[in-house]
Motif scaffolding. Structure first.
Motif, PDB file in Angstrom:
ATOM      1  N   MET A  41       0.811  -0.676   0.245  1.00 67.22           N
ATOM      2  CA  MET A  41      -0.237  -0.015   0.178  1.00 67.22           C
ATOM      3  C   MET A  41       1.352   0.857  -0.394  1.00 67.22           C
ATOM      4  O   MET A  41       0.407   1.919  -0.609  1.00 67.22           O
ATOM      5  N   ALA A  42       1.888   0.974   0.582  1.00 64.89           N
ATOM      6  CA  ALA A  42       3.364   2.833   0.606  1.00 64.89           C
ATOM      7  C   ALA A  42       3.700   2.693  -0.806  1.00 64.89           C
ATOM      8  O   ALA A  42       3.404   3.476  -1.146  1.00 64.89           O
ATOM      9  N   GLU A  43       3.963   1.215  -1.605  1.00 64.14           N
ATOM     10  CA  GLU A  43       3.968   1.797  -3.278  1.00 64.14           C
ATOM     11  C   GLU A  43       2.672   2.184  -3.277  1.00 64.14           C
ATOM     12  O   GLU A  43       3.078   2.672  -4.750  1.00 64.14           O
ATOM     13  N   ARG A  44       1.775   1.712  -3.595  1.00 62.15           N
ATOM     14  CA  ARG A  44       0.596   1.968  -4.360  1.00 62.15           C
ATOM     15  C   ARG A  44       0.041   4.191  -4.680  1.00 62.15           C
ATOM     16  O   ARG A  44       0.429   4.182  -5.417  1.00 62.15           O
ATOM     17  N   MET A  45       0.687   3.701  -2.718  1.00 59.89           N
ATOM     18  CA  MET A  45       0.116   5.412  -2.825  1.00 59.89           C
ATOM     19  C   MET A  45       1.228   6.189  -3.066  1.00 59.89           C
ATOM     20  O   MET A  45       0.886   7.794  -4.095  1.00 59.89           O
ATOM     21  N   ARG A  46       2.832   5.706  -3.334  1.00 63.70           N
ATOM     22  CA  ARG A  46       3.903   6.554  -3.598  1.00 63.70           C
ATOM     23  C   ARG A  46       3.541   6.677  -5.451  1.00 63.70           C
ATOM     24  O   ARG A  46       4.099   8.190  -6.243  1.00 63.70           O
ATOM     25  N   LEU A  47       2.934   5.742  -6.053  1.00 61.48           N
ATOM     26  CA  LEU A  47       3.019   5.570  -7.195  1.00 61.48           C
ATOM     27  C   LEU A  47       1.878   6.998  -8.117  1.00 61.48           C
ATOM     28  O   LEU A  47       1.358   7.038  -8.710  1.00 61.48           O
ATOM     29  N   MET A  48       0.432   6.495  -6.846  1.00 59.24           N
ATOM     30  CA  MET A  48      -0.332   7.534  -7.871  1.00 59.24           C
ATOM     31  C   MET A  48      -0.270   9.326  -7.671  1.00 59.24           C
ATOM     32  O   MET A  48      -0.975   9.650  -7.893  1.00 59.24           O
ATOM     33  N   GLU A  49       1.251   9.584  -5.804  1.00 59.49           N
ATOM     34  CA  GLU A  49       1.380  10.403  -5.719  1.00 59.49           C
ATOM     35  C   GLU A  49       1.960  10.637  -7.251  1.00 59.49           C
ATOM     36  O   GLU A  49       2.014  11.778  -8.148  1.00 59.49           O
ATOM     37  N   ASP A  54       0.477   7.485 -15.119  1.00 59.06           N
ATOM     38  CA  ASP A  54       0.700   5.995 -16.050  1.00 59.06           C
ATOM     39  C   ASP A  54      -0.446   4.931 -15.028  1.00 59.06           C
ATOM     40  O   ASP A  54      -0.016   3.712 -15.953  1.00 59.06           O
ATOM     41  N   VAL A  55      -0.654   5.269 -13.687  1.00 63.56           N
ATOM     42  CA  VAL A  55      -1.784   3.881 -13.281  1.00 63.56           C
ATOM     43  C   VAL A  55      -2.869   4.005 -12.786  1.00 63.56           C
ATOM     44  O   VAL A  55      -3.569   3.624 -12.928  1.00 63.56           O
ATOM     45  N   ARG A  56      -3.569   5.274 -13.848  1.00 62.49           N
ATOM     46  CA  ARG A  56      -5.650   5.479 -13.783  1.00 62.49           C
ATOM     47  C   ARG A  56      -5.690   5.802 -14.818  1.00 62.49           C
ATOM     48  O   ARG A  56      -4.760   6.863 -15.938  1.00 62.49           O
ATOM     49  N   ALA A  57      -6.949   5.666 -15.186  1.00 59.60           N
ATOM     50  CA  ALA A  57      -6.832   5.717 -16.920  1.00 59.60           C
ATOM     51  C   ALA A  57      -8.876   5.476 -16.762  1.00 59.60           C
ATOM     52  O   ALA A  57      -9.154   4.805 -15.618  1.00 59.60           O
ATOM     53  N   GLN A  58      -9.341   6.567 -17.465  1.00 60.58           N
ATOM     54  CA  GLN A  58     -10.792   6.119 -17.346  1.00 60.58           C
ATOM     55  C   GLN A  58     -11.992   6.921 -18.478  1.00 60.58           C
ATOM     56  O   GLN A  58     -11.521   8.061 -18.594  1.00 60.58           O
ATOM     57  N   CYS A  59     -12.473   6.530 -18.928  1.00 54.51           N
ATOM     58  CA  CYS A  59     -13.175   6.686 -20.222  1.00 54.51           C
ATOM     59  C   CYS A  59     -14.535   7.467 -19.397  1.00 54.51           C
ATOM     60  O   CYS A  59     -15.488   6.531 -18.059  1.00 54.51           O
ATOM     61  N   VAL A  60     -14.956   8.276 -20.188  1.00 55.94           N
ATOM     62  CA  VAL A  60     -16.596   8.856 -19.554  1.00 55.94           C
ATOM     63  C   VAL A  60     -17.546   7.409 -18.982  1.00 55.94           C
ATOM     64  O   VAL A  60     -18.114   7.692 -17.823  1.00 55.94           O
ATOM     65  N   ASP A  61     -17.594   7.315 -19.702  1.00 57.48           N
ATOM     66  CA  ASP A  61     -18.862   5.722 -20.426  1.00 57.48           C
ATOM     67  C   ASP A  61     -18.092   4.947 -19.193  1.00 57.48           C
ATOM     68  O   ASP A  61     -19.697   4.293 -18.724  1.00 57.48           O
ATOM     69  N   ALA A  62     -17.454   5.250 -17.789  1.00 61.15           N
ATOM     70  CA  ALA A  62     -16.947   4.124 -16.875  1.00 61.15           C
ATOM     71  C   ALA A  62     -17.483   4.599 -16.037  1.00 61.15           C
ATOM     72  O   ALA A  62     -16.846   3.958 -14.322  1.00 61.15           O
ATOM     73  N   ARG A  63     -17.892   6.497 -15.496  1.00 61.96           N
ATOM     74  CA  ARG A  63     -17.994   6.411 -14.526  1.00 61.96           C
ATOM     75  C   ARG A  63     -19.458   5.762 -13.355  1.00 61.96           C
ATOM     76  O   ARG A  63     -18.353   5.852 -12.501  1.00 61.96           O
ATOM     77  N   GLU A  64     -19.733   5.221 -13.855  1.00 63.79           N
ATOM     78  CA  GLU A  64     -20.718   4.445 -13.140  1.00 63.79           C
ATOM     79  C   GLU A  64     -20.549   3.222 -12.746  1.00 63.79           C
ATOM     80  O   GLU A  64     -20.284   3.273 -12.001  1.00 63.79           O
ATOM     81  N   PRO A  65     -19.343   2.669 -13.565  1.00 66.37           N
ATOM     82  CA  PRO A  65     -19.298   1.502 -13.424  1.00 66.37           C
ATOM     83  C   PRO A  65     -18.196   1.548 -12.408  1.00 66.37           C
ATOM     84  O   PRO A  65     -17.844   0.546 -11.204  1.00 66.37           O
TER      85      PRO A  65
END
Length: 242
Positions: A41-49, A54-65
């Motif tokens: 989890m410490a590594e996840r938080m470092r990567l998200m910061e 590089d680690v997050r992506a989202q289409c508009v149509d995916a908001r509800e899912p």
């Protein structure tokens, strides 16, 4: 960067199964908290910061899912030892207090060891596509190259993912039912670093890792979300010494 290992693999991930190797999932055994939780989890938080794009992506149509996936995860954590919800916050096993109000993918990434991908099948399409993901621990693939593409295109560099396997996987996705989740596991060739992306041009399916005293494995789950009909695909990464 120091490497992060679990002490062992779950026993049900030590016996090889024929591809695609799916089996029924008991939802009480969906999300895992293991002895590497705090370090992962410490590594996840470092990567998200430091590397959020590089680690997050989202289409508009995916908001509800994505919102539906977060609600399911929070509900599941309420049944698990080590998590305690207090209003709009969750106290986690490593002592962090995570706000549940925020960008849903980032909240998911701050709560659980599992990476989460959302698969949706657009109207008229033949295959499901990757419409959203929080992917901190990729093993030989890069989110930017796979995002918004259908399953066949996503697996294009993998020789073993032939037309027959492509049809089998799509039948599995089409047939996945609400309340009847599935899981599988694999043993991979990526290095011992948790964040191990690789561009398609550099992909070599037969390449063995230069480091041979460890095993990397992924526990993958497939859950049909009841409201949106999308598929929640989660990946728990294990790296153990041998």
């Amino acid at each position: 960067m120091s490497l992060i290992f679990q002490s062992n693999l779950p026993i049900d991930m030590t016996r090889e199964r024929a591809l695609p190797g799916v089996q029924p999932l008991d939802m009480s055994d969906w999300l895992h908290v293991d002895d590497a939780y705090g370090a992962q989890m410490a590594e996840r938080m470092r990567l998200m910061e430091c590397r959020l794009d590089d680690v997050r992506a989202q289409c508009v149509d995916a908001r509800e899912p994505v919102r539906e996936a977060l609600a399911l995860i929070v509900e599941q954590l309420g049944t698990m030892n080590g998590f305690q919800r207090s209003g709009d916050h969750m106290l986690c096993p490593d002592g962090r207090r995570v706000s549940l109000i925020g960008e849903p993918l980032c909240v998911i990434g701050a709560l659980i060891q599992e990476d989460v991908c959302i698969l949706q099948k657009p109207v008229g399409a033949e295959e499901h596509s990757l419409s959203a993901a929080i992917l901190c621990f990729p093993a030989n693939w890069t989110l930017a190259e796979k995002f918004a593409h259908p399953m066949g295109r996503i697996h294009q560099p993998v020789d073993s993912y032939d037309s027959n396997m492509q049809r089998r996987v799509q039948r599995l996705c089409d047939g996945l039912q609400v309340g009847r989740p599935l899981w599988r596991f694999n043993h991979g060739h990526a290095g011992p670093e948790l964040f191990a992306p690789r561009a398609e041009r550099d992909f070599d399916e037969g390449e063995a890792s230069a480091v041979r005293n460890f095993l990397r494995a992924e526990r993958q789950s497939l859950i049909r979300l009841p409201q949106s009909g999308a598929i929640l695909f989660s990946i728990h990464t294990y790296i153990v010494r041998q």
